[in-house]
Design a protein around this motif. Structure first.
Motif, mmCIF file in Angstrom:
data_model
loop_
_atom_site.group_PDB
_atom_site.id
_atom_site.type_symbol
_atom_site.label_atom_id
_atom_site.label_comp_id
_atom_site.label_asym_id
_atom_site.label_seq_id
_atom_site.Cartn_x
_atom_site.Cartn_y
_atom_site.Cartn_z
ATOM 1 N N PRO A 243 -4.902 16.342 -27.698
ATOM 2 C CA PRO A 243 -4.989 15.831 -25.879
ATOM 3 C C PRO A 243 -5.341 14.323 -25.673
ATOM 4 C CG PRO A 243 -6.592 18.091 -26.427
ATOM 5 C CD PRO A 243 -5.661 17.413 -27.705
ATOM 6 N N LEU A 244 -5.408 13.471 -25.701
ATOM 7 C CA LEU A 244 -5.246 13.103 -24.732
ATOM 8 C C LEU A 244 -6.241 11.961 -23.372
ATOM 9 C CD1 LEU A 244 -1.593 11.119 -25.410
ATOM 10 C CD2 LEU A 244 -3.794 10.996 -26.915
ATOM 11 N N ARG A 245 -7.143 11.593 -23.550
ATOM 12 C CA ARG A 245 -7.581 10.971 -22.929
ATOM 13 C C ARG A 245 -7.162 9.609 -21.650
ATOM 14 N NH1 ARG A 245 -9.480 11.506 -18.482
ATOM 15 N NH2 ARG A 245 -11.644 10.944 -17.607
ATOM 16 N N GLY A 246 -6.418 9.568 -21.981
ATOM 17 C CA GLY A 246 -5.592 8.578 -21.500
ATOM 18 C C GLY A 246 -4.183 8.086 -22.027
ATOM 19 N N VAL A 247 -3.480 7.515 -21.227
ATOM 20 C CA VAL A 247 -2.526 6.905 -21.208
ATOM 21 C C VAL A 247 -2.468 5.294 -20.892
ATOM 22 C CG1 VAL A 247 0.411 6.413 -21.276
ATOM 23 C CG2 VAL A 247 -0.699 8.740 -22.326
#
Length: 375
Positions: free
Chosen positions: A138-142
């Protein structure tokens, strides 16, 4: 809306001006119709534009793509979870995975086979990503620099949407994401020099000299940007796409010095100096930014120019050495410690050596039997 109409609208694109974003009117980069560079790019005639396109499509010299497989370090979810903070992994072209404060950030995500609006036509990847899209944590942000196909892939973004907390974009690029179905509450659109803080990290959209658009009809309807990422004392610069300009010195003065600069080094040509940098300009940009370690990106994944695919690496190695600049050239998938980078190997030379080892015995056999050597 029928699928056909939807496909046509997607191919043609809607301009940001048509979407009528109020933020554009407040931006010094917007002239009321389109976004612009600080120093206007010379207007190029249709003849030159078509000539460049023709050469790229039908007049490529040999060597613009590697002759054998690139060395890629495969990554697993377990490796990424166990990785220490301030780790960086090149996944390809300008796609970098960073681990900061226990969370993951991804720049310019492109996992598609081609950097193109078409599935079966356009620049094809030299290598598979070091980790499958479905296996990413899971990504905190792109973090997005602009909307060109080699930096923003629609299918990749849609696949990431459910497991990504926030999308940081220049003005207008976020509107594209909303049109594609991304939750608007996840999107932060920034103008140049605007900053957002997330979980103790500071992200600043900074100037770049480039252009935007995904069709013939939406040129410069969205903004392009570079990015500054600050984690306490650690400062990282990500160039996105840009030509060389005075803005690097301003960014260095206002937000530098930088521990690591991730700078475009590839897909350059004398015919488009205003939108991509030659390697000597990359080195000068690093100096202007007051950078310590230079990591050349925007290379090694897609055939987007007429230079040999390994030329950007060879040129940047020589230029950096001549100026005493610390250069890091990690393989795709190789971990780079942002706090203490290492130089890495000249891995691109392995491909040439491998090809020569394959070709040389065949040439020797032909000569031995009195026949002309084949290459």
């Amino acid at each position: 809306m029928t699928p056909l109409v939807g496909s046509i609208r997607h191919a043609l694109g809607l301009t940001a001006a048509q979407r009528g974003r109020e933020l554009f009117d407040q931006s010094a980069q917007h002239d009321g119709q389109r976004f612009r560079n600080v120093k206007p790019r010379p207007v190029e005639g249709i003849g030159k534009t078509l000539g460049i396109a023709w050469n790229l499509l039908f007049n490529k010299p040999d060597g613009t793509a590697p002759a054998s497989a690139l060395p890629v370090d495969a990554l697993s979810p377990e490796q990424l979870r166990a990785a220490p903070d301030r780790s960086l992994y090149r996944l390809g072209h300008s796609t970098m995975l960073l681990k900061l404060r226990g969370q993951f950030w991804l720049t310019d995500p492109v996992f598609a086979e081609r950097a193109s609006p078409f599935r079966r036509f356009g620049p094809k990847r030299f290598h598979a990503p070091p980790i499958a899209l479905a296996d990413l944590p899971p990504l905190r942000g792109v973090i997005l620099s602009h909307d060109h196909y080699d930096h923003l892939d629609r299918e990749t973004v849609l696949a990431l949407a459910a497991t990504t907390g926030v999308f940081l974009t220049p003005l207008g690029v976020g509107d594209r994401l909303i049109e594609w179905g991304i939750d608007a509450s996840k999107i932060r659109q920034l103008d140049w020099w605007q900053q957002v803080e997330i979980d103790g990290l500071a992200f600043t959209a900074t100037p770049a000299q480039h252009f935007s658009g995904r069709s013939l009809f939406d040129g410069n309807s969205t903004l392009w940007a570079s990015w500054v990422i600050v984690d306490d004392a650690l400062r990282v610069f990500f160039s996105g796409d840009t030509g060389y300009f005075d803005g690097f010195k301003t960014i260095g003065e206002r937000l530098g010095p930088f521990d690591v600069t991730l700078l475009e080094t590839g897909a350059y040509d004398a015919q488009w100096p205003y939108v991509h940098m030659q390697p000597d300009e990359t080195v000068q940009a690093h100096v202007d930014l007051r950078g310590h370690w230079l990591v050349p990106v925007h290379n090694g994944t897609f055939d987007l120019a007429r230079h040999r695919w390994q030329e950007p690496y060879e040129r940047i190695v020589g230029l950096s050495a001549a100026r005493g600049i610390a250069l890091a050239t990690p393989r795709m998938g190789e971990r780079l410690d942002l706090s203490a980078p290492h130089r890495g190997e000249k891995w691109w030379r392995e491909i040439e050596e491998r090809v020569q080892e394959t070709v040389t015995p065949r040439r020797w056999f032909s000569c031995r039997h009195g026949r002309q050597a084949s290459s």
